[in-house]
Design a protein around this motif. Structure first.
Motif, PDB file in Angstrom:
ATOM      1  N   HIS A  37       9.617  -1.561   1.523  1.00 17.05           N
ATOM      2  CA  HIS A  37       8.507  -1.556   2.473  1.00 17.05           C
ATOM      3  C   HIS A  37       8.441  -0.250   3.259  1.00 17.05           C
ATOM      4  O   HIS A  37       7.374   0.343   3.414  1.00 17.05           O
ATOM      5  CB  HIS A  37       8.644  -2.724   3.454  1.00 17.05           C
ATOM      6  CG  HIS A  37       8.376  -4.063   2.857  1.00 17.05           C
ATOM      7  ND1 HIS A  37       7.205  -4.357   2.197  1.00 17.05           N
ATOM      8  CD2 HIS A  37       9.117  -5.205   2.820  1.00 17.05           C
ATOM      9  CE1 HIS A  37       7.233  -5.619   1.777  1.00 17.05           C
ATOM     10  NE2 HIS A  37       8.382  -6.147   2.135  1.00 17.05           N
ATOM     11  N   SER A  38       9.581   0.209   3.775  1.00 14.25           N
ATOM     12  CA  SER A  38       9.568   1.388   4.640  1.00 14.25           C
ATOM     13  C   SER A  38       9.250   2.668   3.886  1.00 14.25           C
ATOM     14  O   SER A  38       8.815   3.654   4.478  1.00 14.25           O
ATOM     15  CB  SER A  38      10.910   1.535   5.372  1.00 14.25           C
ATOM     16  OG  SER A  38      11.946   1.767   4.448  1.00 14.25           O
ATOM     17  N   ALA A  39       9.473   2.663   2.573  1.00 16.02           N
ATOM     18  CA  ALA A  39       9.100   3.829   1.766  1.00 16.02           C
ATOM     19  C   ALA A  39       7.613   3.820   1.438  1.00 16.02           C
ATOM     20  O   ALA A  39       7.030   4.849   1.122  1.00 16.02           O
ATOM     21  CB  ALA A  39       9.913   3.863   0.477  1.00 16.02           C
ATOM     22  N   GLY A  40       6.994   2.634   1.510  1.00 15.92           N
ATOM     23  CA  GLY A  40       5.580   2.503   1.180  1.00 15.92           C
ATOM     24  C   GLY A  40       5.310   1.652  -0.033  1.00 15.92           C
ATOM     25  O   GLY A  40       4.174   1.549  -0.494  1.00 15.92           O
ATOM     26  N   GLY A  41       6.351   0.994  -0.573  1.00 15.52           N
ATOM     27  CA  GLY A  41       6.171   0.088  -1.700  1.00 15.52           C
ATOM     28  C   GLY A  41       5.395  -1.161  -1.300  1.00 15.52           C
ATOM     29  O   GLY A  41       5.402  -1.560  -0.132  1.00 15.52           O
ATOM     30  N   LYS A  42       4.728  -1.776  -2.276  1.00 15.38           N
ATOM     31  CA  LYS A  42       3.888  -2.937  -1.968  1.00 15.38           C
ATOM     32  C   LYS A  42       3.772  -3.854  -3.177  1.00 15.38           C
ATOM     33  O   LYS A  42       3.583  -3.380  -4.293  1.00 15.38           O
ATOM     34  CB  LYS A  42       2.495  -2.467  -1.538  1.00 15.38           C
ATOM     35  CG  LYS A  42       1.570  -3.574  -1.081  1.00 15.38           C
ATOM     36  CD  LYS A  42       0.222  -3.005  -0.638  1.00 15.38           C
ATOM     37  CE  LYS A  42      -0.700  -4.118  -0.139  1.00 15.38           C
ATOM     38  NZ  LYS A  42      -2.050  -3.572   0.266  1.00 15.38           N
ATOM     39  N   VAL A  43       3.892  -5.154  -2.943  1.00 16.14           N
ATOM     40  CA  VAL A  43       3.665  -6.142  -4.000  1.00 16.14           C
ATOM     41  C   VAL A  43       2.165  -6.364  -4.120  1.00 16.14           C
ATOM     42  O   VAL A  43       1.489  -6.688  -3.141  1.00 16.14           O
ATOM     43  CB  VAL A  43       4.370  -7.475  -3.693  1.00 16.14           C
ATOM     44  CG1 VAL A  43       4.044  -8.509  -4.774  1.00 16.14           C
ATOM     45  CG2 VAL A  43       5.879  -7.280  -3.581  1.00 16.14           C
ATOM     46  N   LEU A  44       1.636  -6.188  -5.322  1.00 15.31           N
ATOM     47  CA  LEU A  44       0.207  -6.371  -5.547  1.00 15.31           C
ATOM     48  C   LEU A  44      -0.126  -7.691  -6.229  1.00 15.31           C
ATOM     49  O   LEU A  44      -1.250  -8.194  -6.097  1.00 15.31           O
ATOM     50  CB  LEU A  44      -0.347  -5.218  -6.403  1.00 15.31           C
ATOM     51  CG  LEU A  44      -0.216  -3.808  -5.827  1.00 15.31           C
ATOM     52  CD1 LEU A  44      -0.890  -2.801  -6.762  1.00 15.31           C
ATOM     53  CD2 LEU A  44      -0.810  -3.724  -4.427  1.00 15.31           C
ATOM     54  N   PHE A  45       0.842  -8.258  -6.957  1.00 17.41           N
ATOM     55  CA  PHE A  45       0.579  -9.496  -7.697  1.00 17.41           C
ATOM     56  C   PHE A  45       1.899 -10.178  -8.026  1.00 17.41           C
ATOM     57  O   PHE A  45       2.907  -9.518  -8.265  1.00 17.41           O
ATOM     58  CB  PHE A  45      -0.168  -9.180  -9.000  1.00 17.41           C
ATOM     59  CG  PHE A  45      -0.477 -10.388  -9.842  1.00 17.41           C
ATOM     60  CD1 PHE A  45      -1.606 -11.154  -9.610  1.00 17.41           C
ATOM     61  CD2 PHE A  45       0.381 -10.767 -10.869  1.00 17.41           C
ATOM     62  CE1 PHE A  45      -1.893 -12.278 -10.375  1.00 17.41           C
ATOM     63  CE2 PHE A  45       0.115 -11.882 -11.649  1.00 17.41           C
ATOM     64  CZ  PHE A  45      -1.026 -12.642 -11.395  1.00 17.41           C
ATOM     65  N   ALA A  46       1.886 -11.495  -8.004  1.00 11.02           N
ATOM     66  CA  ALA A  46       3.046 -12.282  -8.449  1.00 11.02           C
ATOM     67  C   ALA A  46       2.533 -13.598  -9.010  1.00 11.02           C
ATOM     68  O   ALA A  46       1.588 -14.196  -8.475  1.00 11.02           O
ATOM     69  CB  ALA A  46       4.024 -12.533  -7.306  1.00 11.02           C
TER      70      ALA A  46
END
Length: 392
Positions: A37-46
């Motif tokens: 999260h802090s690096a900028g990663g993001k879950v788009l779909f699961a």
């Protein structure tokens, strides 16, 4: 018959590589982490978030276990955990990485998933445009849910099942303390923006860490940018001490959320019994701690931000920054002896829980050495400047 000593020798030969990785993690784990999260990663779909939503898998904090905590859906777990599969198929998710990057390795942490971990996994990767991303249905992470039939139909438009496989189907070990860390080297030099994490067929993963080298697109070469940001390819290439927090953390783009998300050293044992002051207002210490960073782009620095947010009783007294030009070379102990370090920021006083801004005029540099005295913690480092066009 096989002797007990032979059996023990066989067992040890299998166990030793695992023990070595626990004591000395693979070298790629010193690179920038690009999924959290802090690096900028993001879950788009699961496909499924029944017991625990997929966002937990890229949380910055270490996973925890609360023995008596339950939800209306079952046991509370600190990770991504899908329901037991009772329909055809397997579970998977799509994660947008912090920036375009070459992935060098991963750590899949199954901590506390001892009887409910995903038995196997694989990783696929792709480079998507902003237009491609618009085809992905809007995500609403909710415990106890799974993706709708409509969302499953929409997600097929990006053909993620056909993405490049960078990790084949691989066995995952359960989340006991001596088996929780599953290290996976990636041998592929292509750059990616998104990954698809497949688990077979269902189960849980506590944390996913993706380590690599950022390969950003330089959009406006005449604008001032943060030359050391991990989003622009900045990377830590050496340090003296990382007792409480790794110095690569201070290159993250977002404000830190706690001391754990910064660089913090141990207290130096050689600090004086009685501390005295120098003429310039800094305190007098015999030792210091340091970290060396390679800039994402060679350039000249004009403004420096040193952020001590959250470090209220353990910030450094002062800081010094130097730069050098190593051309296309990386920094190591040998090049350190040959590097002509030049001052960018003279020793400057720091204070608690605050952003400190300084103006400077550096030469063309590729690396910086950040020295703090005598010890302590920083939350973020920003080196704003201009990219040198001749080195592109």
């Amino acid at each position: 018959m096989i002797s007990q000593s032979a059996i023990a020798l066989c067992y040890c030969s299998q166990l030793c590589p695992l023990l070595k990785m626990l004591i000395h993690p693979p070298s790629y784990t010193s690179l920038s982490e690009l999924a959290s999260h802090s690096a900028g990663g993001k879950v788009l779909f699961a496909t499924d978030d029944f017991f625990a939503t997929c966002e937990n898998m890229i949380a910055d904090e270490e996973p925890i276990f609360i023995a008596d905590k339950y939800t209306e859906y079952g046991k509370w777990m600190d990770g991504w955990e899908t329901r037991r599969k009772r329909i055809p198929g397997h579970d998977w998710c799509i994660i947008k990485l912090a920036t375009k990057c070459v992935i060098k390795g991963l750590v899949i942490d199954t901590a506390f998933f001892t009887g409910n971990n995903a038995p196997k996994f694989s990783i696929q990767a792709a480079t998507l445009t902003s237009e491609d991303e618009k085809l992905i249905p809007v995500r609403h992470p909710t415990m106890g849910s799974s993706c709708s039939a409509q969302d499953m139909e929409l997600i097929t438009r990006i053909h993620s099942d056909e993405w490049q496989e960078i990790v084949p189907v691989t066995v995952l070990r359960p989340g006991y303390e001596d088996t929780r860390f599953n290290y996976q080297k990636v041998v592929n030099d292509d750059s990616w923006t998104h990954i698809r994490v497949n688990i077979y067929p269902d189960g849980g993963i506590a944390r996913l860490r993706v380590f690599g080298e950022a390969k950003p697109e330089l959009l406006a070469i005449h604008d001032m940018i943060d030359l050391v940001s991990l989003l622009n390819g900045g990377i830590c290439q050496g340090f003296s001490n990382a007792h409480y927090g790794h110095p690569r953390n201070i290159l993250k783009p977002m404000k830190s959320r706690s001391m754990a998300d910064g660089w913090e050293t141990a207290r130096r044992a050689d600090r004086p019994e009685i501390i005295e002051e120098n003429d310039d207002g800094t305190l007098r210490f015999s030792g210091n701690e340091w970290a060396v960073y390679k800039l994402g782009f060679a350039g000249t620095i004009r403004r420096v931000c040193i952020d001590t947010t959250h470090f209220k009783g353990n910030y450094p007294d002062h800081i010094r920054i130097e730069g050098c030009n190593l051309g296309q070379n990386d920094w190591d102990n040998q090049s350190n002896n040959e590097c002509n370090w030049r001052s960018i920021l003279v020793p400057s006083k720091l204070s608690a829980h605050k952003e400190h801004w300084f103006s400077c005029q550096s030469d063309l540099i590729t690396h910086v050495r950040v020295t703090i005295a005598p010890d302590g913690g920083l939350s973020r480092l920003r080196l704003l400047g201009y990219v040198d066009q001749t080195t592109l």
